[in-house]
Scaffold this active site. Structure first.
Site, PDB file in Angstrom:
ATOM      1  N   ASP A 119      -3.764   4.122  -2.870  1.00 22.08           N
ATOM      2  CA  ASP A 119      -4.980   4.730  -2.297  1.00 22.08           C
ATOM      3  C   ASP A 119      -5.085   6.185  -2.718  1.00 22.08           C
ATOM      4  O   ASP A 119      -4.149   6.957  -2.480  1.00 22.08           O
ATOM      5  CB  ASP A 119      -4.935   4.663  -0.760  1.00 22.08           C
ATOM      6  N   SER A 157       0.866  -1.181   0.000  1.00 19.55           N
ATOM      7  CA  SER A 157       0.000   0.000   0.000  1.00 19.55           C
ATOM      8  C   SER A 157       0.905   1.234   0.000  1.00 19.55           C
ATOM      9  O   SER A 157       1.498   1.582   1.031  1.00 19.55           O
ATOM     10  CB  SER A 157      -0.879  -0.007   1.245  1.00 19.55           C
ATOM     11  N   HIS A 193      -7.081   2.455  -5.903  1.00 18.54           N
ATOM     12  CA  HIS A 193      -8.247   2.344  -5.016  1.00 18.54           C
ATOM     13  C   HIS A 193      -8.813   3.739  -4.829  1.00 18.54           C
ATOM     14  O   HIS A 193      -8.253   4.556  -4.085  1.00 18.54           O
ATOM     15  CB  HIS A 193      -7.791   1.742  -3.676  1.00 18.54           C
ATOM     16  N   MET A 208      -7.304   9.491  -2.104  1.00 18.72           N
ATOM     17  CA  MET A 208      -8.277   9.997  -1.143  1.00 18.72           C
ATOM     18  C   MET A 208      -8.542  11.479  -1.397  1.00 18.72           C
ATOM     19  O   MET A 208      -7.611  12.235  -1.711  1.00 18.72           O
ATOM     20  CB  MET A 208      -7.745   9.808   0.291  1.00 18.72           C
ATOM     21  N   MET A 243     -10.868   6.220  -3.274  1.00 18.66           N
ATOM     22  CA  MET A 243     -11.661   6.551  -2.074  1.00 18.66           C
ATOM     23  C   MET A 243     -12.067   8.024  -2.228  1.00 18.66           C
ATOM     24  O   MET A 243     -11.628   8.908  -1.483  1.00 18.66           O
ATOM     25  CB  MET A 243     -10.826   6.327  -0.811  1.00 18.66           C
ATOM     26  N   HIS A 293      -0.680  -1.234  -4.645  1.00 19.14           N
ATOM     27  CA  HIS A 293      -2.000  -0.691  -4.256  1.00 19.14           C
ATOM     28  C   HIS A 293      -1.826   0.798  -3.975  1.00 19.14           C
ATOM     29  O   HIS A 293      -1.010   1.189  -3.125  1.00 19.14           O
ATOM     30  CB  HIS A 293      -2.503  -1.409  -3.009  1.00 19.14           C
ATOM     31  N   ASP A 324      -8.118  -5.062   2.597  1.00 22.42           N
ATOM     32  CA  ASP A 324      -7.386  -3.814   2.740  1.00 22.42           C
ATOM     33  C   ASP A 324      -7.596  -3.213   4.132  1.00 22.42           C
ATOM     34  O   ASP A 324      -8.654  -2.710   4.460  1.00 22.42           O
ATOM     35  CB  ASP A 324      -7.892  -2.831   1.668  1.00 22.42           C
ATOM     36  N   MET A 331     -12.884  -3.626   2.633  1.00 19.29           N
ATOM     37  CA  MET A 331     -12.191  -2.810   3.635  1.00 19.29           C
ATOM     38  C   MET A 331     -12.298  -3.528   4.972  1.00 19.29           C
ATOM     39  O   MET A 331     -13.400  -3.830   5.435  1.00 19.29           O
ATOM     40  CB  MET A 331     -12.819  -1.425   3.729  1.00 19.29           C
TER      41      MET A 331
END
Ligand code: DX5
Ligand code: ZN
Length: 228
Positions: free
Chosen positions: A34, A7, A65, A36, A67, A32, A174, A136
């Site tokens: 993220d 991550s 991912h 956001m 978010m 991965h 995750d 999640m």
């Protein structure tokens, strides 16, 4: 085969290229990333420019991912930045099926991400178009949180549904995926592990050694399961 996906929100942002190359050479299976927006989750991470940096540093699959609210407005941005996989939160968009079709139309693997309280039943009618589900196992937004125990059964329930309908869908987990939680998430059907501060980005030792140690642990866990 269980897949290890660092991550990258947990990487050293000042040495991102170095960390990605070290992790790649140590044999991770995907990265991965993220994304956001401070609205869907109360935190910010990186954007498409950082994805471009990561893309230039590795040929391994990039798993984005999202978010973020209204992910449908930003698919092109991340597709152009080099995404191989994009997951969107069912809770973040009104037209989930349409945004999944958009992702697939670009030749990118499509995933749906579910917050801890969102039931498996909610994705019943998109199982035919997705390649993976991101469960999640902490509340999204921050690294270093504790695994939510009811997620073990959620993984198992999703695995049973996939098996029953013979879908070609992988389960990604995750959040606080580490030495205490990996045996049971694997036993219940998870295949893609998002690895952050709980397993790879620990304070001591090299990233390379952390990957090797984690891989050995996972293989050891598999042996115990199959009784080898
Ligand atoms: C939650 C984040 C974290 C991170 C993994 O939104 O997605 O799960 O990637 O980090 P740890 O292992 O600290 O949970
Ligand atoms: Zn994530």
């Amino acid at each position: 085969m269980t897949m290890i996906g660092p991550s990258l929100m947990c990487a050293d942002m000042g040495n991102l290229k170095r960390d990605v190359q070290e992790l790649d050479q140590a044999g991770v299976d995907f990265f991965h990333i993220d994304i956001m927006d401070g609205s869907f989750v109360p935190n910010f991470t990186m954007g498409p420019d950082m994805v471009n940096v990561i893309r230039a540093a590795t040929d391994k699959p990039l798993d984005i991912h999202l978010m973020i609210m209204r992910p449908e407005e930003h698919i092109n941005l991340f597709a152009d930045a080099g995404a191989d996989m994009i997951s969107v939160h069912i809770e973040s968009t009104i037209h989930l099926q349409r945004v999944l079709q958009t992702i697939k139309s670009k030749g990118i693997k499509a995933g749906v991400a579910l917050n801890p309280s969102t039931p498996i039943e909610s994705i019943e009618y998109v199982m035919d178009v997705i390649d993976y589900v991101t469960l999640m196992t902490v509340n999204p937004g921050f690294a270093g949180q504790k695994f939510i125990p009811t997620m073990y059964n959620k993984i198992k329930k999703l695995h049973q549904l996939i098996e029953k309908e013979s879908y070609n869908i992988l389960i990604q987990v995750d959040g606080n995926i580490g030495y205490e939680t990996i045996p049971k998430v694997l036993e219940n059907g998870a295949k893609m592990l998002v690895c952050g501060t709980s397993s790879l980005f620990k304070s001591k030792g090299s990233l390379h050694d952390a990957v090797i140690h984690l891989r050995q642990f996972i293989e050891g866990t598999a042996k115990v399961k199959t009784g080898d």
